[in-house]
Design an enzyme around this catalytic site. Structure first.
Site, PDB file in Angstrom:
ATOM      1  N   LYS A   1      -8.970   6.580   9.099  1.00 38.08           N
ATOM      2  CA  LYS A   1      -8.131   7.216  10.028  1.00 38.08           C
ATOM      3  C   LYS A   1      -8.288   8.742   9.550  1.00 38.08           C
ATOM      4  O   LYS A   1      -8.140   9.689  10.308  1.00 38.08           O
ATOM      5  CB  LYS A   1      -6.514   6.539   9.880  1.00 38.08           C
ATOM      6  CG  LYS A   1      -6.654   5.351  10.761  1.00 38.08           C
ATOM      7  CD  LYS A   1      -5.336   4.562  10.549  1.00 38.08           C
ATOM      8  CE  LYS A   1      -5.649   3.101  11.149  1.00 38.08           C
ATOM      9  NZ  LYS A   1      -4.282   2.384  10.663  1.00 38.08           N
TER      10      LYS A   1
ATOM     11  N   GLN B   1       0.995   2.018   7.390  1.00 37.28           N
ATOM     12  CA  GLN B   1      -0.101   1.179   7.596  1.00 37.28           C
ATOM     13  C   GLN B   1       0.638  -0.279   7.062  1.00 37.28           C
ATOM     14  O   GLN B   1       1.287  -0.468   6.007  1.00 37.28           O
ATOM     15  CB  GLN B   1      -1.234   1.433   6.442  1.00 37.28           C
ATOM     16  CG  GLN B   1      -2.364   0.540   6.630  1.00 37.28           C
ATOM     17  CD  GLN B   1      -3.100   0.593   7.452  1.00 37.28           C
ATOM     18  OE1 GLN B   1      -3.241   1.590   8.202  1.00 37.28           O
ATOM     19  NE2 GLN B   1      -3.512  -0.665   8.177  1.00 37.28           N
TER      20      GLN B   1
ATOM     21  N   ASP C   1       1.620   5.380  16.563  1.00 32.93           N
ATOM     22  CA  ASP C   1       1.249   4.011  16.842  1.00 32.93           C
ATOM     23  C   ASP C   1       1.706   3.680  18.347  1.00 32.93           C
ATOM     24  O   ASP C   1       1.393   2.676  18.941  1.00 32.93           O
ATOM     25  CB  ASP C   1       1.628   2.945  15.867  1.00 32.93           C
ATOM     26  CG  ASP C   1       0.248   2.698  14.818  1.00 32.93           C
ATOM     27  OD1 ASP C   1      -0.621   2.863  15.372  1.00 32.93           O
ATOM     28  OD2 ASP C   1       0.779   2.221  14.108  1.00 32.93           O
TER      29      ASP C   1
END
Ligand code: NDP
Length: 285
Positions: A52, A96, A119
């Site tokens: 990422k 995460q 997200d």
């Protein structure tokens, strides 16, 4: 069979983002910034996080990985998120998952400000999303819609089946397909005769998290198959999905491979979301 190449589409998404990042830097004097928090030493999670960061840098965005030890307390993690919420130079925050078992994932997730929720998965973000007024869209389902659009696949009027009903994939996927005028059925672990349901569908999005669960006999001729599943240790130790991709050629109309299908689109959408959040907070949108 048309292979829906997520890797290529993700490249295009990144190219289209680069000029937006340049404009942002020109206006604001810094690049959009994503902060990623990872707790513990799970090898696969560290690889995802590193990818990422690399992806952010590939479009000129900046990213910081906050790597916390596995014995981090709930309070320490909460404090970290609160500090990032308050940091004006941070545009997107991502935690995460999975977190070590002693930490409450739901509490952590919902501490992230919806203004910085890259997200799109906090309950506030999901609330706006399901009300049809998204701040940003959940990355994986939004990435699926981008792939379909790229290949000029209109879902309007299609019978679509989504296998899986998680908050991350299944439910928001069904929502996006419904908004795009598909007629959607959601299946889950209690669905009876799953194969009979998927065989009726023009489009099947599989997100069950069960390696190689569905194959040719589960799809009707000329169906479109999107495989969200991601499993390490498939045949020959390779990454595989929820679908036995090698059975599909000559039967279905189009399908996403694993790897190289939905996975790269999830990351590309994360970048889009971070850029959009940065632009919104800066008043550029
Ligand atoms: P979850 O485990 O949270 O959800 C799985 C869903 O599938 C549940 O709703 C479950 O039903 C359903 N399910 C499980 N077994 C069956 C079955 N035999 N028949 C029908 N339905 C079933 O997983 P996620 O949604 O988080 O992820 C799904 C998959 O996608 C995983 O492989 C994950 O690694 C992958 N993934 C990939 C991403 C990418 O970028 N490519 C991003 C996110 C996830 P029930 O609700 O009844 O338990």
């Amino acid at each position: 069979m048309l292979i829906l190449n997520g890797k290529e589409v993700a490249k295009e998404v990144r190219s289209s983002l680069a000029p937006r990042v340049v404009s942002f830097v020109k206006e604001i004097g810094r690049s959009p910034h994503l902060s990623v928090i990872i707790v513990g030493d799970d090898g696969a999670s560290h690889i995802y996080v590193k990818n990422k960061k690399i992806a952010c840098e590939s479009v000129g965005m900046s990213s910081t990985i906050h790597s916390l030890p596995s014995n981090t307390t709930q309070q320490e993690l909460n404090d970290k998120i609160i500090a990032l919420n308050q940091d004006d130079k941070v545009d997107g925050i991502l935690v995460q998952f999975p977190l070590p078992k002693h930490l409450n994932s739901e509490e952590v997730l919902n501490l992230v400000s919806s203004e910085k929720d890259a997200d799109g998965l906090t309950y506030v973000s999901l609330g706006y999303f399901f009300a049809g007024k998204p701040v940003v869209q959940p990355c994986t389902p939004a990435g699926v819609m981008t792939i379909l659009k790229h290949y000029d696949i209109s879902v309007e009027g299609l019978r679509a089946v989504v296998v899986g009903r998680s908050n991350i994939v299944g439910k928001p996927m069904a929502q996006l397909l419904t908004e795009a005028n598909a007629t959607v059925t959601v299946c889950h672990s209690k669905t009876k005769n799953l194969s009979a349901v998927t065989r009726e569908a023009d489009l099947v999005v599989v997100a069950a998290g069960k390696a190689r669960m569905l194959g040719k006999e589960d799809f009707k001729k000329d169906a479109i198959v999107v495989d969200v599943g991601m499993h390490h240790g498939g045949p020959a130790g390779k990454l595989c999905g929820d679908v036995r991709f090698e059975e599909l050629d000559g039967w279905v109309k189009a399908a996403t491979p694993v790897p190289g299908g939905v996975g790269p689109m999830t990351i590309a959408t994360l970048l889009q979301n971070t850029c959009l959040l940065a632009e919104k907070r800066a008043g550029l949108r």
